[in-house]
Design a protein around this motif. Structure first.
Motif, short mmCIF file in Angstrom:
data_model
loop_
_atom_site.label_atom_id
_atom_site.label_comp_id
_atom_site.label_asym_id
_atom_site.label_seq_id
_atom_site.Cartn_x
_atom_site.Cartn_y
_atom_site.Cartn_z
N LEU A 1 0.83 -1.21 0.00
CA LEU A 1 0.00 0.00 0.00
C LEU A 1 0.87 1.25 0.00
CD1 LEU A 1 -2.86 1.20 0.17
CD2 LEU A 1 -2.65 1.10 2.67
N ILE A 2 0.49 2.21 -0.82
CA ILE A 2 1.17 3.52 -0.86
C ILE A 2 0.19 4.53 -0.30
CG2 ILE A 2 2.32 5.22 -2.31
CD1 ILE A 2 2.81 2.93 -4.34
N GLU A 3 0.42 4.94 0.93
CA GLU A 3 -0.58 5.72 1.66
C GLU A 3 -0.52 7.21 1.39
OE1 GLU A 3 -1.74 4.03 5.70
OE2 GLU A 3 0.40 3.56 5.61
N MET B 1 7.50 9.75 -4.54
CA MET B 1 7.64 8.64 -5.47
C MET B 1 7.96 7.35 -4.73
SD MET B 1 9.71 10.21 -8.76
CE MET B 1 10.91 11.13 -7.81
N VAL B 2 7.51 6.24 -5.32
CA VAL B 2 7.83 4.91 -4.83
C VAL B 2 8.36 4.10 -6.00
CG1 VAL B 2 6.91 2.75 -3.91
CG2 VAL B 2 6.16 4.94 -2.95
N TYR B 3 9.50 3.47 -5.79
CA TYR B 3 10.12 2.60 -6.80
C TYR B 3 9.79 1.16 -6.44
CZ TYR B 3 13.86 0.65 -9.78
OH TYR B 3 14.56 -0.04 -10.73
N SER B 4 9.04 0.48 -7.31
CA SER B 4 8.69 -0.91 -7.08
C SER B 4 9.59 -1.82 -7.90
CB SER B 4 7.22 -1.15 -7.47
OG SER B 4 6.93 -2.53 -7.45
N HIS B 5 10.11 -2.86 -7.27
CA HIS B 5 10.91 -3.82 -8.00
C HIS B 5 10.05 -4.75 -8.86
CE1 HIS B 5 15.16 -3.29 -6.74
NE2 HIS B 5 14.59 -2.59 -5.78
N LEU C 1 8.48 -0.48 -11.91
CA LEU C 1 7.55 0.63 -12.02
C LEU C 1 7.85 1.69 -10.96
CD1 LEU C 1 4.21 -1.29 -12.59
CD2 LEU C 1 5.38 0.16 -14.24
N ILE C 2 7.71 2.95 -11.35
CA ILE C 2 7.77 4.06 -10.41
C ILE C 2 6.41 4.74 -10.39
CG2 ILE C 2 8.77 6.32 -9.90
CD1 ILE C 2 11.38 5.36 -11.12
N VAL C 3 5.85 4.91 -9.21
CA VAL C 3 4.57 5.58 -9.05
C VAL C 3 4.80 6.83 -8.23
CG1 VAL C 3 4.03 4.10 -7.08
CG2 VAL C 3 2.20 5.33 -8.19
N GLY C 4 4.12 7.92 -8.59
CA GLY C 4 4.36 9.17 -7.88
C GLY C 4 3.24 10.17 -8.02
N GLY C 5 3.37 11.26 -7.28
CA GLY C 5 2.37 12.32 -7.33
C GLY C 5 2.91 13.62 -6.80
N THR C 6 2.21 14.69 -7.14
CA THR C 6 2.60 16.02 -6.65
C THR C 6 1.42 16.98 -6.76
OG1 THR C 6 4.24 17.79 -6.80
CG2 THR C 6 3.48 16.84 -8.88
N ILE C 7 1.42 17.98 -5.89
CA ILE C 7 0.45 19.09 -5.95
C ILE C 7 1.25 20.38 -6.03
CG2 ILE C 7 -1.51 20.23 -4.85
CD1 ILE C 7 -1.97 17.68 -3.23
N PRO C 8 1.45 20.92 -7.24
CA PRO C 8 2.18 22.20 -7.35
C PRO C 8 1.31 23.32 -6.81
CG PRO C 8 1.94 21.09 -9.49
CD PRO C 8 1.00 20.44 -8.54
N LEU C 9 1.76 23.98 -5.77
CA LEU C 9 0.94 25.01 -5.14
C LEU C 9 1.64 26.36 -5.21
CD1 LEU C 9 -1.80 25.21 -3.76
CD2 LEU C 9 -0.65 24.87 -1.56
N ALA D 1 -2.68 4.38 -3.29
CA ALA D 1 -2.37 3.44 -4.38
C ALA D 1 -1.93 2.10 -3.79
CB ALA D 1 -1.28 4.01 -5.27
N ILE D 2 -2.06 1.06 -4.61
CA ILE D 2 -1.65 -0.27 -4.17
C ILE D 2 -0.96 -0.99 -5.31
CG2 ILE D 2 -3.90 -1.31 -4.69
CD1 ILE D 2 -3.35 -3.01 -2.05
N ILE D 3 0.14 -1.65 -4.98
CA ILE D 3 0.92 -2.43 -5.95
C ILE D 3 0.37 -3.84 -6.02
CG2 ILE D 3 3.22 -3.35 -6.47
CD1 ILE D 3 4.33 -0.98 -4.75
N SER D 4 0.11 -4.30 -7.23
CA SER D 4 -0.39 -5.66 -7.42
C SER D 4 0.67 -6.50 -8.11
CB SER D 4 -1.67 -5.65 -8.25
OG SER D 4 -2.14 -6.95 -8.46
N PRO D 5 1.25 -7.49 -7.43
CA PRO D 5 2.24 -8.37 -8.06
C PRO D 5 1.61 -9.21 -9.16
CG PRO D 5 2.30 -8.54 -5.66
CD PRO D 5 1.06 -7.79 -6.00
#
Length: 276
Positions: free
Chosen positions: A25-27, A37-41, A45-53, A234-238
């Protein structure tokens, strides 16, 4: 960037709820004026997000990738889940409304995230995969995406799928990406569940109110587990895991896949009577 290593499915059988959450789980992906960002082996895959304020945000992995720039050996799909914003790619600006998608191919050096209205900012979500061939940068607005209707009210899974990055849409090297919207009073995102042992997948659940939760089911078909997920997690599914969910209310989720195979329909459905 946080690192998530692969887990042996035999070991996962013995995980506690806390261990499952820590591994899959990516909380927390969306923070104001930060790049998370989270780097998954799993399939790198790299998953990420941002809020430019208060400032613009540049896509930068530091020295984690050991490359000169983020997309030196990668491609990326980005979906705006907030208000209108823009992304500048090597000096060219692309405007994204809510639920619009931008694909950026291998070799682009400078990617910068902007919000148009700081009182109602954009929220950018992205997934990146390894690439060995360059494809053109392209926007696909939600209004131009071809909808696919699936499910029914009687099954509680009346939903619309929008495929952004795939063989018949925006072209990519190996990344596939799209979005599923459930109609009001519908809660299941897919059932019977399926696996695809040739690629991994990541879900981002969003458009949920603060009290809503999704019971996300994972694990080998004969050894299922569940995690409770709230808005913008988000959640990583193997590859060996089912990935299905039911919500306390309807919701929207973005799916992204990469791996051995570039065929969207490559999935092995599991009969409900075989689930445990």
């Amino acid at each position: 960037m946080r690192i998530r290593h692969e887990s042996n499915p035999e070991d996962v059988k013995n995980y506690t709820t806390e261990s499952l959450r820590n591994h899959f789980l990516i909380e927390s992906l969306f923070k104001s004026d930060e790049l998370s960002m989270v780097y998954s082996h799993y399939d790198r895959l790299i998953v990420g997000g941002t809020i430019p304020l208060k400032k613009t945000i540049k896509l930068d992995a530091g020295d984690i990738l050991r490359t000169e720039f983020f997309l030196e050996r990668r491609e990326i799909g980005i979906v705006n889940i907030g208000s209108t914003g823009k992304i500048t790619v090597d000096g060219k600006a692309y405007s994204l409304n809510k639920r619009d998608c931008l694909y950026i191919g291998l070799g682009n050096k400078e990617i910068i995230f902007h919000s148009n209205d700081l009182s109602d900012p954009a929220i950018f979500y992205f997934v990146s995969a390894n690439a060995h061939k360059e494809y053109p940068t392209k926007v696909l607005a939600i209004k131009d995406a071809v909808p696919t209707k699936l499910g029914s009210d009687i099954e509680s899974n009346n939903r619309t799928i929008y495929k952004y990055i795939h063989g018949e849409g925006i072209q990519s090297c190996q990344l596939m990406m799209g979005m599923t919207l459930l109609e009001p009073n519908n809660m299941w995102n897919t059932m019977p569940a399926h696996v695809h042992d040739r690629r991994s997948e990541i879900y981002l659940y969003f458009d949920m109110d603060e009290e809503s939760r999704v019971f996300h089911f994972m694990g080998k078909p004969e050894e299922t587990r569940h995690l409770l997920i709230k808005n913008q997690q988000a959640i990583i599914s193997p590859p060996w895991s089912i990935h299905s969910g039911v919500g306390t209310k309807n919701y929207t989720f973005i799916w992204a896949m990469a791996g051995e195979n570039y065929t969207f329909k490559d999935m092995d459905f599991i009969p409900i009577e075989d689930l445990r």
